[in-house]
Design a protein around this motif. Structure first.
Motif, PDB file in Angstrom:
ATOM      1  N   ILE A 147      -6.879   1.849  -0.009  1.00 39.06           N
ATOM      2  CA  ILE A 147      -6.105   0.659   0.345  1.00 39.06           C
ATOM      3  C   ILE A 147      -6.848  -0.190   1.369  1.00 39.06           C
ATOM      4  O   ILE A 147      -6.840  -1.409   1.303  1.00 39.06           O
ATOM      5  CB  ILE A 147      -4.699   1.101   0.820  1.00 39.06           C
ATOM      6  N   GLN A 148      -7.531   0.472   2.304  1.00 39.53           N
ATOM      7  CA  GLN A 148      -8.289  -0.273   3.304  1.00 39.53           C
ATOM      8  C   GLN A 148      -9.771  -0.399   2.940  1.00 39.53           C
ATOM      9  O   GLN A 148     -10.367  -1.460   3.088  1.00 39.53           O
ATOM     10  CB  GLN A 148      -8.155   0.391   4.678  1.00 39.53           C
TER      11      GLN A 148
ATOM     12  N   LYS B 206      -3.979  -4.239   0.147  1.00 33.69           N
ATOM     13  CA  LYS B 206      -4.645  -5.135   1.101  1.00 33.69           C
ATOM     14  C   LYS B 206      -5.400  -6.295   0.429  1.00 33.69           C
ATOM     15  O   LYS B 206      -4.782  -7.247   0.016  1.00 33.69           O
ATOM     16  CB  LYS B 206      -5.550  -4.331   2.037  1.00 33.69           C
TER      17      LYS B 206
ATOM     18  N   ASP C  31      -7.227   7.300  -1.488  1.00 34.05           N
ATOM     19  CA  ASP C  31      -6.544   6.121  -0.966  1.00 34.05           C
ATOM     20  C   ASP C  31      -7.607   5.136  -0.493  1.00 34.05           C
ATOM     21  O   ASP C  31      -8.259   5.346   0.526  1.00 34.05           O
ATOM     22  CB  ASP C  31      -5.612   6.536   0.182  1.00 34.05           C
TER      23      ASP C  31
ATOM     24  N   GLU D   4      -8.711   9.484   2.209  1.00 27.93           N
ATOM     25  CA  GLU D   4      -9.346   8.158   2.240  1.00 27.93           C
ATOM     26  C   GLU D   4     -10.864   8.374   2.201  1.00 27.93           C
ATOM     27  O   GLU D   4     -11.389   9.046   3.101  1.00 27.93           O
ATOM     28  CB  GLU D   4      -9.011   7.425   3.541  1.00 27.93           C
TER      29      GLU D   4
ATOM     30  N   PHE E 146      -4.280   7.864   7.439  1.00 34.35           N
ATOM     31  CA  PHE E 146      -3.135   6.935   7.453  1.00 34.35           C
ATOM     32  C   PHE E 146      -2.862   6.513   6.023  1.00 34.35           C
ATOM     33  O   PHE E 146      -3.752   6.036   5.331  1.00 34.35           O
ATOM     34  CB  PHE E 146      -3.419   5.701   8.317  1.00 34.35           C
ATOM     35  N   HIS E 147      -1.598   6.687   5.603  1.00 37.81           N
ATOM     36  CA  HIS E 147      -1.259   6.335   4.228  1.00 37.81           C
ATOM     37  C   HIS E 147      -0.038   5.440   4.114  1.00 37.81           C
ATOM     38  O   HIS E 147       0.345   5.085   2.988  1.00 37.81           O
ATOM     39  CB  HIS E 147      -1.058   7.607   3.398  1.00 37.81           C
TER      40      HIS E 147
ATOM     41  N   GLY F 234       0.815  -1.204   0.000  1.00 42.98           N
ATOM     42  CA  GLY F 234       0.000   0.000   0.000  1.00 42.98           C
ATOM     43  C   GLY F 234       0.850   1.257   0.000  1.00 42.98           C
ATOM     44  O   GLY F 234       0.611   2.194  -0.771  1.00 42.98           O
ATOM     45  N   THR F 235       1.841   1.273   0.866  1.00 46.65           N
ATOM     46  CA  THR F 235       2.650   2.485   0.995  1.00 46.65           C
ATOM     47  C   THR F 235       3.330   2.833  -0.337  1.00 46.65           C
ATOM     48  O   THR F 235       3.439   3.999  -0.699  1.00 46.65           O
ATOM     49  CB  THR F 235       3.654   2.351   2.172  1.00 46.65           C
TER      50      THR F 235
ATOM     51  N   GLU G 183      -7.487   3.440   9.655  1.00 42.45           N
ATOM     52  CA  GLU G 183      -6.699   3.444  10.896  1.00 42.45           C
ATOM     53  C   GLU G 183      -7.132   4.579  11.820  1.00 42.45           C
ATOM     54  O   GLU G 183      -7.044   4.471  13.033  1.00 42.45           O
ATOM     55  CB  GLU G 183      -5.207   3.623  10.586  1.00 42.45           C
TER      56      GLU G 183
HETATM   57  C1  PLP Z   1      -5.600   3.709   3.898  1.00 39.55           C
HETATM   58  C2  PLP Z   1      -4.235   3.076   3.940  1.00 39.55           C
HETATM   59  N1  PLP Z   1      -3.271   3.531   3.138  1.00 39.55           N
HETATM   60  C3  PLP Z   1      -2.044   2.989   3.123  1.00 39.55           C
HETATM   61  C4  PLP Z   1      -1.719   1.932   3.956  1.00 39.55           C
HETATM   62  C5  PLP Z   1      -0.341   1.346   3.910  1.00 39.55           C
HETATM   63  O1  PLP Z   1      -0.388   0.077   3.328  1.00 39.55           O
HETATM   64  P1  PLP Z   1       0.804  -0.971   3.564  1.00 39.55           P
HETATM   65  O2  PLP Z   1       0.788  -1.334   5.007  1.00 39.55           O
HETATM   66  O3  PLP Z   1       0.470  -2.122   2.652  1.00 39.55           O
HETATM   67  O4  PLP Z   1       2.062  -0.304   3.159  1.00 39.55           O
HETATM   68  C6  PLP Z   1      -2.697   1.424   4.833  1.00 39.55           C
HETATM   69  C7  PLP Z   1      -2.375   0.336   5.751  1.00 39.55           C
HETATM   70  O5  PLP Z   1      -3.017   0.116   6.745  1.00 39.55           O
HETATM   71  C8  PLP Z   1      -3.983   2.007   4.827  1.00 39.55           C
HETATM   72  O6  PLP Z   1      -4.956   1.561   5.642  1.00 39.55           O
END
Ligand code: PLP
Length: 406
Positions: A229-230, A256, A227, A194, A142-143, A108-109, A199
């Protein structure tokens, strides 16, 4: 109670593994469906889902087979070559997300890093210099943990020990358009948000907020990044949470659940984000290799074939109703928020003792989102029966904690 053998293994692991986590006192060995088994053979109900990763649980029919079949061919080549799983997973992901182009990452990051680079590069192309470099991010966001993603993460405690991070990040208040407007300058090149903060405590963005951000990005011609990712990949009840509002971003980040546990993320682009990065601007050795793309392809195939979204919506509504029932019963619960299969149960006390009781006494694995919020993010395949079982366990853990504090 853990056996002496499991305790010894955990203490050996503490000597080996870098202590970047305070780990729970359990060593898991295998999973099956929505159940986990520790090294003593004890069964647990999994409502942690690898932090919203294991959307299909463990050993979902067709998933393991797809991975095994790909291993028999090859697992890695390089992004300098085309490969069939990347094509197939890419096509399906674009269809589900309504975006135009995809770049696969390892996490994700890294997807966020790519998105931030698009914002900077878009402005650089326009101006011919680096004068427009500021990015607006949200409080409580959270990213990720890499330096760029950390720079746009709203929690000061995560950032402070690693300053100076990338320059030009301005924080605004989530769901407050005026606060975003106040941060816009002639140097702004992007906004990252997001659509449902994970988080930070499960806070859904309002449609008006997302629409307002889109308008600002269009008026000022900068890049809008969502974002997901979650909250993406079906967790919200739609493939992507932005689809509720109809507000399409220029860049969308995903990870994820995309690989159901095989490490794969992606940034996707539409419109003005499509051709911003040029060959040589960005790359990854592993990202989008045939093995991880076979996993993503299998996940996307299964989600469509078995209509996983239907379950997220039906069982998710049932889950929400049951959580509201818990709120009616336990005065320490002050709020329930979320959508689909993603809920925050906010308490006016710390939830960590409840999570520990639930794990050790009730054998259900739970996760928090900050000190006071229980995060309910099970596999997207949980049934109503499993929800009933989970709610009973959570109810008993809360009651036990209330009695202990009475
Ligand atoms: C919204 C969001 N972005 C980015 C990330 C970072 O992802 P990763 O842990 O796969 O690097 C997360 C992880 O919890 C997340 O919830």
């Amino acid at each position: 109670m853990a056996t002496e053998q499991m305790k010894q293994s955990m203490s050996e692991a503490e000597k080996v593994l870098y202590k970047a986590y305070n780990r729970y006192q359990v060593m898991f060995e295998r999973g099956d469906g929505v159940r986990l088994y520790d090294t003593d053979g004890t069964e647990y109900l999994d409502f942690f889902a690898g932090i919203a990763v294991n959307a299909l649980g463990y050993h979902y029919p067709g998933y393991d087979e797809a991975l095994k079949a790909q291993i028999d061919k090859f697992q890695h080549i390089s992004n300098y070559f085309y490969n069939p799983p990347a094509l197939s997973a890419g096509e399906k992901l674009l269809k589900a997300s309504q975006m135009d182009k995809v770049f696969f990452t390892n996490s994700g990051t890294e997807a966020v890093e790519g998105a931030l680079k698009i914002a900077r590069r878009y402005a650089y192309d326009k101006n011919g210099d680096s004068s427009q470099y500021e990015i607006i991010a949200m409080d409580h966001s959270f990213h990720g943990r890499s330096m760029g993603a950390l720079s746009v993460t709203g929690k000061e405690a995560y950032r402070a020990p690693f300053e100076p991070l990338i320059p030009g990040i301005r924080f605004a208040t989530f769901n407050d358009l005026d606060s975003v407007k106040a941060q816009i300058t002639d140097k702004t090149c992007g906004i990252i948000v997001e659509p449902i903060q994970g988080e930070g405590g499960i806070y859904p963005a309002t449609d008006e907020f997302l629409k307002g951000l889109r308008k600002l990005a269009d008026e000022h011609d900068f890049i809008l990044i969502f974002d997901e990712i979650q909250c993406g990949m079906g967790r919200s009840g739609k493939y992507f949470a932005w689809q509720y509002s109809g507000v399409k971003p220029d860049v969308l980040t995903v990870a994820k659940a995309l690989g159901n546990g095989v490490p794969i993320g992606a940034f996707l682009t539409s419109g003005k984000g499509n051709t911003t990065l040029k060959p040589g601007d960005h790359g990854t050795t592993y990202g989008g290799n045939p093995f991880v793309c076979a996993a993503a392809d299998a996940v996307l195939t299964i989600m469509e074939k078995d209509d996983i979204l239907k379950n997220v919506n039906e069982t998710g509504a049932y889950l929400k109703e049951k959580l509201e029932g818990l709120k009616a019963k336990h005065p320490h619960i002050v709020d329930i928020r979320g959508k689909g299969m993603m809920y925050g149960v906010e308490f006016d006390i710390s939830v960590n003792p409840i999570i520990n009781r639930a794990l050790l006494d009730e054998h259900i694995v739970l996760i928090n989102a900050g000190t006071n919020i229980l995060r309910i993010i099970p596999a997207l395949i949980v049934t109503k029966e499993v929800v009933d079982e989970a709610i009973e366990k959570i109810d008993r853990a809360i009651t036990a904690e209330e009695q202990a504090n009475a």
